[in-house]
Design a protein around this motif. Structure first.
Motif, PDB file in Angstrom:
ATOM      1  N   GLY A  96      31.688-143.856  -5.579  1.00  0.00           N
ATOM      2  CA  GLY A  96      30.664-144.874  -5.337  1.00  0.00           C
ATOM      3  C   GLY A  96      29.352-144.247  -4.912  1.00  0.00           C
ATOM      4  N   ILE A  97      29.419-143.196  -4.133  1.00  0.00           N
ATOM      5  CA  ILE A  97      28.193-142.502  -3.713  1.00  0.00           C
ATOM      6  C   ILE A  97      27.506-141.896  -4.938  1.00  0.00           C
ATOM      7  CG2 ILE A  97      27.367-140.451  -2.477  1.00  0.00           C
ATOM      8  CD1 ILE A  97      29.335-141.159  -0.234  1.00  0.00           C
ATOM      9  N   GLU A 130      32.720-152.618  -2.027  1.00  0.00           N
ATOM     10  CA  GLU A 130      32.169-151.920  -3.191  1.00  0.00           C
ATOM     11  C   GLU A 130      30.727-151.475  -2.978  1.00  0.00           C
ATOM     12  OE1 GLU A 130      32.024-154.414  -6.628  1.00  0.00           O
ATOM     13  OE2 GLU A 130      31.439-152.794  -7.968  1.00  0.00           O
ATOM     14  N   GLY A 131      29.961-152.269  -2.262  1.00  0.00           N
ATOM     15  CA  GLY A 131      28.551-151.934  -2.083  1.00  0.00           C
ATOM     16  C   GLY A 131      28.320-150.770  -1.136  1.00  0.00           C
ATOM     17  N   ILE A 132      29.253-150.510  -0.260  1.00  0.00           N
ATOM     18  CA  ILE A 132      29.018-149.499   0.782  1.00  0.00           C
ATOM     19  C   ILE A 132      28.856-148.097   0.185  1.00  0.00           C
ATOM     20  CG2 ILE A 132      29.914-148.437   2.877  1.00  0.00           C
ATOM     21  CD1 ILE A 132      31.210-151.073   3.594  1.00  0.00           C
ATOM     22  N   PRO A 133      29.767-147.653  -0.699  1.00  0.00           N
ATOM     23  CA  PRO A 133      29.542-146.339  -1.295  1.00  0.00           C
ATOM     24  C   PRO A 133      28.270-146.294  -2.148  1.00  0.00           C
ATOM     25  CG  PRO A 133      31.820-146.994  -1.575  1.00  0.00           C
ATOM     26  CD  PRO A 133      31.086-148.198  -1.068  1.00  0.00           C
ATOM     27  N   VAL A 134      27.962-147.374  -2.835  1.00  0.00           N
ATOM     28  CA  VAL A 134      26.745-147.378  -3.649  1.00  0.00           C
ATOM     29  C   VAL A 134      25.520-147.211  -2.748  1.00  0.00           C
ATOM     30  CG1 VAL A 134      25.308-148.780  -5.170  1.00  0.00           C
ATOM     31  CG2 VAL A 134      27.782-148.713  -5.520  1.00  0.00           C
ATOM     32  N   ALA A 135      25.510-147.926  -1.635  1.00  0.00           N
ATOM     33  CA  ALA A 135      24.400-147.795  -0.689  1.00  0.00           C
ATOM     34  C   ALA A 135      24.342-146.377  -0.135  1.00  0.00           C
ATOM     35  CB  ALA A 135      24.577-148.798   0.451  1.00  0.00           C
ATOM     36  N   THR A 136      25.489-145.819   0.170  1.00  0.00           N
ATOM     37  CA  THR A 136      25.538-144.461   0.697  1.00  0.00           C
ATOM     38  C   THR A 136      25.009-143.478  -0.345  1.00  0.00           C
ATOM     39  OG1 THR A 136      27.487-145.177   1.941  1.00  0.00           O
ATOM     40  CG2 THR A 136      27.044-142.827   1.910  1.00  0.00           C
ATOM     41  N   GLY A 137      25.288-143.774  -1.607  1.00  0.00           N
ATOM     42  CA  GLY A 137      24.768-142.943  -2.685  1.00  0.00           C
ATOM     43  C   GLY A 137      23.254-143.049  -2.810  1.00  0.00           C
ATOM     44  N   ALA A 138      22.721-144.244  -2.612  1.00  0.00           N
ATOM     45  CA  ALA A 138      21.260-144.397  -2.648  1.00  0.00           C
ATOM     46  C   ALA A 138      20.636-143.595  -1.505  1.00  0.00           C
ATOM     47  CB  ALA A 138      20.883-145.869  -2.557  1.00  0.00           C
ATOM     48  N   ALA A 139      21.278-143.627  -0.357  1.00  0.00           N
ATOM     49  CA  ALA A 139      20.786-142.844   0.782  1.00  0.00           C
ATOM     50  C   ALA A 139      20.906-141.350   0.489  1.00  0.00           C
ATOM     51  CB  ALA A 139      21.572-143.208   2.041  1.00  0.00           C
TER      52      ALA A 139
END
Lengths: 372, 428
Positions: free
Chosen positions: A100-101, B191-200
């Motif tokens: 996901g990251i 699901e959004g948490i890893p995506v947000a972490t990736g944006a960071a």
């Protein structure tokens, strides 16, 4: 750390065994003419990663053991030293989290390469591959593209049992928004990986650990840093006129060996290396079938709803009147992978299976005992 | 708390040395003024400021009463107060209109409304810059509005119209807006948490590897999610990696006490979610999510901390949704006295009272804001209603950024070159 150690035990020693078990490459069967040098698949992948990271600073590699350990299968060897820990990122064992990251980083302007130690572990992250990566460009009406590569070894390994030994080509090929690539040779591995990294969409890049150590002749063109293999184009590995055999990844090698056996019995087989499972090169497949009028599909994965089924449907839709025999499908057995070596061998396609299927398609007599 | 700060210091030191901070352009000064940061760096077991920073003010969870006094309302200027008020009223009026439109059949599927939680969206997002990112959940309309997506674009998206912020391809649970760095509403828990972490991660990478950061420091990502998500593994995985790599992110838990019909107290072994921050070495803060000024105070510190490159913060906002989980939820499990308790603490009413008591604006000025918002939302509905449905040609667009991803057809040409493709009638 316990988890890492456990997995290393699973993959480390196995790699050595696997390499020893590999048959000598049937180089004679491959139609390379202008070969100037040999390269193994591991080096092909490593050089593709290196060149693309060098060309574009927004490309980075993340995954378990990709850095200090130099890759569980040594695909990322030397990259940490060259690009540093910011660009070769060792992650904890958290597939859902780090996948996901990677996807989020791709949303926000980077071009991540996510390595799965094996694709079996991608099951823990499949939500991010399908829901976060494959669908976002569509859901956002083109505002959020996801240029990311998910790569790692896929398919039946050796002696690792059901959970570590299966092919995910059909799983991911089912999903709109994904591209699914399956390199066979060093040329495929280099050219397709470079194309995948440059592609603006999410790409599933399915390697095969049993091929990593195998060497292939490569031309000077393949070694050039600008070399790329177009996504969505199959390659005719061997021309023939009597029967078409489609295969991908390790099965291309088996299909070439089968073609060699068949040629001794007067059957001229055309072997298509699919290279790209999605998009699928329907043109190349149908053009070949219109020439040979017979088709054998070969895949390592489970038969039901598999790659062979899709290829068969394409041929039925486009070239039905050209078929002179029922389409033959060779696939893995419809069972979880057994551990025992004899059962495992029965569960994955063998060269003989392909030879027999091609003979059936050509209406050659096949001994009853051999048709099981 | 002593143990938590010790843990943080112990693990942060080697990470800080490895993360390449020396090679990166310097971040704005003032890093050391943060009480969080100071505590973490010193590893001071008894640093008094940490307790202050953890502005606990729960009125549901027992044992936190002593900390109530610690949080005092900070001052806001008249302009700030009116901006907050307008944004909160917009969120409320917009969602009420969504309910009306849903019952009239103008929108469909799952529609999750934000009523009651406005102080969280407004308290955080109004502090962000355009370049900062927001990652949301299925309850995402108001986060989009706070981030600046025009109400008419959100409403048109909900109506499934071509003028929507995702041209009708996303829907209620999937709001994206690239110009506003709204990186999506995510329909699955966690699901959004890893995506947000990736944006960071991307923000930090741009700063340290590509040397592209702006003069104000790192772009910050705020990830919103609920109490139910805090029992999901991805939450823990990302707290770990965000702190490990000191990513510029704020994890905002909108603890509305209910995961559909599952009470938070019945689902979580330790219901004080903020405590999970220190367990990973980052500050964990509990704040009254029905008080926009308290939320804003905590948000300011957490966002600035992230922007300075000092890493993530976990903020638990205790809030409440005034409606069911979605418009399809009969909402039979929540007790009337619980609902009325939080209804009496309505964050919009509270802010209005504060503004008038502090003489920041008159009642009639607030009324004119409410009137303005009513007009905006009315206009959004008219716009959405009058907008065209997506044309058939849209069906096959945007599956891939590169439409050659549809592959080569049996005729040997790329399928996307088929004229039927742009009409949306091609077989794919």
């Amino acid at each position: 750390m316990l988890g890492a150690a456990r997995r290393q035990l699973g993959s480390g020693p196995m790699l050595g065994q696997v390499l020893r078990r590999l048959r000598p490459a049937a180089a004679a069967a491959r139609g390379y003419s202008a070969a100037v040098k040999e390269m193994n698949v591991r080096d092909a992948l490593n050089s593709a990663l290196d060149e693309e990271m060098s060309a574009d600073p927004s490309v980075f590699l993340m995954g378990e053991e990709v850095g200090e350990y130099q890759g569980a299968y040594k695909i990322s060897k030397g990259l940490l030293d060259k690009y540093g820990p910011d660009r070769v990122l060792d992650t904890p064992i958290t597939e859902a989290g780090f996948t996901g990251i990677g996807v989020g980083a791709a949303y926000h302007g980077l071009r991540p390469i996510v390595e799965f130690m094996t694709f079996n572990f991608s099951m823990q992250a499949i939500d991010h591959i399908i829901n976060s990566a494959a669908k976002s460009n569509y859901m956002s009406a083109g505002q959020i593209s996801v240029p990311i590569v998910f790569r790692g070894p896929n398919g039946a390994a050796a002696g690792v049992g059901a959970q570590h030994s299966q092919c995910y080509a059909a799983w991911y090929a089912h999903v709109p928004g994904l591209k699914v690539l399956t390199p066979y040779s060093a040329e495929d591995a280099r050219g397709l990986l470079k194309a995948a990294i440059r592609d603006p969409d999410p790409v599933i890049f399915l390697e095969n650990e049993l091929l990593y150590g195998e060497s292939f002749p490569v031309s000077a063109e393949v070694l050039d840093s600008s070399f790329c293999v177009p996504i969505g184009k199959a390659k005719i590995e061997r021309e023939g006129k009597d029967v078409t055999i489609t295969a991908y990844s390790k099965m291309v090698g088996y299909a070439l060996q089968a073609a060699e056996v068949l040629s001794k019995e007067g059957i001229s087989a055309e072997v298509i290396n699919l290279r790209s499972i999605r998009p699928l090169d329907r043109d190349a497949i149908n053009a070949s079938v219109r020439k040979t009028n017979r088709l054998v599909t070969v895949e390592e994965g489970f038969p039901q709803h598999g790659i062979g089924a899709e290829i068969c449907m394409s041929v039925v839709e486009e070239s039905f009147e050209y078929l002179d025999a029922p389409v033959e499908r060779i696939a893995g057995a419809d069972v979880p992978m057994p551990y025992a070596a004899n059962l495992e061998r029965m569960a994955v396609p063998q060269v003989d299976d392909i030879v027999r299927a091609a003979k059936r398609a050509c209406y050659r007599a096949v001994p009853v005992a051999a048709t099981a | 708390m002593a143990a938590a700060s010790f843990t943080a210091a112990k693990f942060l030191a080697p990470v800080a040395a490895r993360s390449g901070g020396e090679r990166a352009p310097p971040l704005p000064a003032g890093a050391s003024s943060s009480s969080f940061a100071r505590t973490l760096r010193r590893g001071g077991a008894h640093h008094p400021r940490l307790r202050t920073a953890l502005a606990v003010s729960s009125d549901v969870l027992a044992g936190n009463k002593a900390a109530h006094a610690a949080a005092s309302n900070p001052a806001v200027t008249r302009e700030e107060a009116l901006e907050l008020y307008e944004d909160m009223v917009l969120g409320r009026v917009f969602e009420d209109m969504c309910a009306q439109m849903y019952y009239r059949g103008k929108m469909f599927g799952f529609v999750h409304l934000y009523n009651g939680q406005e102080a969280v969206s407004t308290g955080f997002i109004k502090l962000l810059n355009q370049a900062d990112c927001v990652v949301s959940t299925y309850r995402d309309h108001v986060h989009a509005l706070s981030k600046g997506v025009p109400p008419r674009s959100v409403m048109a998206e909900l109506f499934g119209k071509a003028t929507g912020c995702c041209r009708g391809q996303g829907g209620s649970m999937h709001m994206f807006s690239a110009p506003h760095n709204l990186l999506g509403g995510f329909a699955f828990i966690g699901e959004g948490i890893p995506v947000a972490t990736g944006a960071a991660f991307a923000a930090k990478y741009r700063h340290e590897v590509l040397k592209e950061s702006g003069p104000d420091g790192l772009d910050v990502t705020v990830a919103f999610f609920g109490d139910g998500t805090c029992n999901n593994g991805q939450f823990f995985e990302c707290l770990n990696m965000a702190q490990l790599w000191k990513l510029p992110i704020v994890f905002v838990v909108e603890n509305n006490l209910w995961a559909i019909g599952m009470s938070h107290l019945r689902a979580t072994s330790d219901p004080e979610i903020w405590k999970k921050g220190p367990a990973f070495g980052m500050p964990g803060v509990h704040v009254d999510g029905m008080d926009v000024l308290k939320v804003r105070e905590v948000a300011k510190e957490a966002i600035e901390r992230a922007r300075r490159g000092e890493g993530p913060t976990l903020v638990e906002c205790e809030t409440y949704r005034f409606r069911g989980h979605s418009l399809a939820d009969p909402d039979e499990l929540r007790k009337p006295d619980e609902k009325s308790h939080y209804a009496a603490r309505d964050s919009i009413t509270a802010l209005k009272k504060y503004i008038i008591e502090e003489n920041l604006a008159t009642e009639s000025e607030l009324k004119s804001i409410e009137k303005k918002i009513d007009d905006i939302v009315e206009e959004a509905v008219e716009f959405a209603d009058a907008s065209p449905h997506p044309p058939r040609s849209q069906l096959l667009e945007n599956v891939f950024a590169d439409p050659k991803g549809f592959g080569i057809g049996p005729d040997g040409k790329y399928r996307c070159e088929d004229p039927k493709f742009t009409q949306g009638t091609a077989q794919v």
